[in-house]
Design a protein around this motif. Structure first.
Motif, short mmCIF file in Angstrom:
data_model
loop_
_atom_site.label_atom_id
_atom_site.label_comp_id
_atom_site.label_asym_id
_atom_site.label_seq_id
_atom_site.Cartn_x
_atom_site.Cartn_y
_atom_site.Cartn_z
N LEU A 36 1.39 -1.00 0.14
CA LEU A 36 0.03 0.17 -0.38
C LEU A 36 0.95 1.26 0.17
N TYR A 37 1.24 2.06 -1.15
CA TYR A 37 2.11 3.38 -0.99
C TYR A 37 1.18 4.64 -1.31
N PRO A 76 -6.57 4.36 6.10
CA PRO A 76 -7.40 4.03 4.73
C PRO A 76 -7.29 2.36 4.70
N ALA A 77 -5.99 1.82 5.48
CA ALA A 77 -6.11 0.06 5.57
C ALA A 77 -7.84 -0.68 4.95
N PRO A 78 -8.19 -0.47 5.72
CA PRO A 78 -9.79 -1.17 5.90
C PRO A 78 -10.84 -0.88 4.43
N ARG A 79 -10.69 0.40 4.88
CA ARG A 79 -11.50 0.53 3.12
C ARG A 79 -11.11 -0.26 2.26
N VAL A 80 -9.24 0.66 1.96
CA VAL A 80 -9.14 -0.23 0.76
C VAL A 80 -8.87 -1.16 0.87
N LEU A 81 -8.89 -2.62 2.00
CA LEU A 81 -8.48 -4.22 1.27
C LEU A 81 -10.20 -4.71 1.46
N ALA A 82 -11.13 -3.64 2.74
CA ALA A 82 -12.37 -4.42 1.61
C ALA A 82 -13.03 -4.26 0.43
N ALA A 122 -5.19 -4.94 -7.92
CA ALA A 122 -4.49 -3.99 -7.89
C ALA A 122 -5.37 -3.23 -8.21
N LEU A 123 -5.32 -1.96 -6.75
CA LEU A 123 -5.80 -0.78 -6.92
C LEU A 123 -5.11 0.21 -6.90
N PHE A 124 -5.65 1.19 -8.06
CA PHE A 124 -5.35 2.91 -8.09
C PHE A 124 -5.46 4.60 -7.73
N ALA A 125 -5.04 4.99 -7.55
CA ALA A 125 -5.36 6.40 -7.18
C ALA A 125 -5.90 6.92 -8.75
N PHE A 128 -1.51 4.09 -4.30
CA PHE A 128 -1.71 2.73 -5.14
C PHE A 128 -1.60 1.47 -4.20
N TYR A 129 -2.46 0.24 -4.31
CA TYR A 129 -2.23 -0.51 -3.73
C TYR A 129 -2.18 -2.06 -5.01
N LEU A 130 -0.77 -3.00 -4.43
CA LEU A 130 -1.18 -4.10 -5.04
C LEU A 130 -0.42 -6.01 -4.48
#
Length: 215
Positions: free
Chosen positions: A41-42, A53-59, A75-78, A91-93
C-alpha cells in the motif's frame, strides 16, 4: 514476540534509502516486496491521512467493488478525478504470482522505453478503460490483472482538481502537482493540527467532522 503475554508482536520496520533519487524507486521497492510475498500500500510523501485507509482499501480489494465480475482485486490505483488516467500517488498491489510477474513486465518495459510516462504505462498495463490512451510496444504476453480504481470523489482525493466531496468521508488528501513551497507549508499545518487534536485524544477525522458541521 510482543512485550507481554497477550500483546500482538511488534511490527517490523525496514528503512531503505537508495543511493540515487528517482521516481522509479517506488516501483523497484514494490517489485521486490511483491516477489517476497508482501502486499503493498503505497502513498506519496505529499499526502495526509485523515484516518487509516487500510480497512477501506482491503474491503474494496476483497469485494471487487465497482468491477462486477466477482473475485478479489489484485491492484487498485488512485485516479485523476479530472482526467482519464490513474495517479501513482496512492496504490495497492496484492502479492500474487501474477502481480509479481506483471510488475516485472512493467519495469522491463519502462526500462526499455524511458521516453514513456509511467502513469500512462501503468494505466494501459492495468487494462483499465481509456478513451484516448496508448503506449509503445505493449508486451504481447502481458499478464492480465484484476484491477480497479480507488474511490476519488470522497476518499482518495487530489485536492486541486475541483474536488466537491464530503470532507468527513476523506481518507487521504494528496497535494499532487502543487508548488513545493505550498505543499510544505500546508502539510506542516495539517500535521500540526493532527498533533494538537491528538493531545486531546481526538482523531483528526472527528475534528474535521465537527468543524465541518459548525461551518
Amino acid at each position: 514476540g510482543g512485550d507481554a503475554a497477550g500483546w500482538p508482536p511488534k511490527p517490523h520496520v525496514v528503512c531503505w534509502r537508495p543511493d540515487t533519487q528517482s521516481q522509479v524507486h517506488r516501483f523497484t521497492a514494490s517489485h521486490a516486496m511483491l516477489h517476497l510475498g508482501v502486499d503493498v500500500l503505497y502513498m506519496d510523501m505529499d499526502t495526509f491521512l485523515l484516518r487509516d485507509p487500510a480497512p477501506r482499501v482491503l474491503a474494496q480489494v476483497a469485494s471487487g467493488e465497482g468491477d462486477g465480475s466477482g473475485g478479489a482485486y489484485e491492484a487498485l490505483f488512485a485516479r485523476h478525478a479530472d482526467a482519464d488516467c490513474v495517479n501513482i500517488g496512492v496504490f495497492y498491489l496484492r502479492s500474487t504470482a501474477r502481480t509479481a510477474v506483471w510488475m516485472s513486465q512493467f519495469l522491463a518495459w519502462y526500462h526499455d522505453h524511458p521516453f514513456e510516462i509511467d502513469q500512462r504505462g501503468l494505466h494501459v498495463f492495468l487494462g483499465l478503460p481509456a478513451k484516448q490512451m496508448s503506449i509503445a510496444w505493449k508486451p504481447d504476453d502481458l499478464v492480465k490483472l484484476r484491477a480497479g480504481i480507488l474511490e476519488d470523489v470522497n476518499e482518495i482525493v487530489i485536492g486541486d482538481v475541483g474536488w466537491h466531496g464530503a470532507l468527513p468521508r476523506m481518507l487521504i488528501f494528496h497535494w499532487c502537482h502543487r508548488p513545493i513551497e505550498q505543499k510544505e507549508a500546508e502539510l506542516n499545518a495539517a500535521y500540526d493540527a493532527g498533533d494538537s487534536v491528538e493531545a486531546h485524544n481526538l482523531p483528526v477525522s472527528l475534528a474535521v467532522e465537527v468543524v465541518k458541521a459548525a461551518l
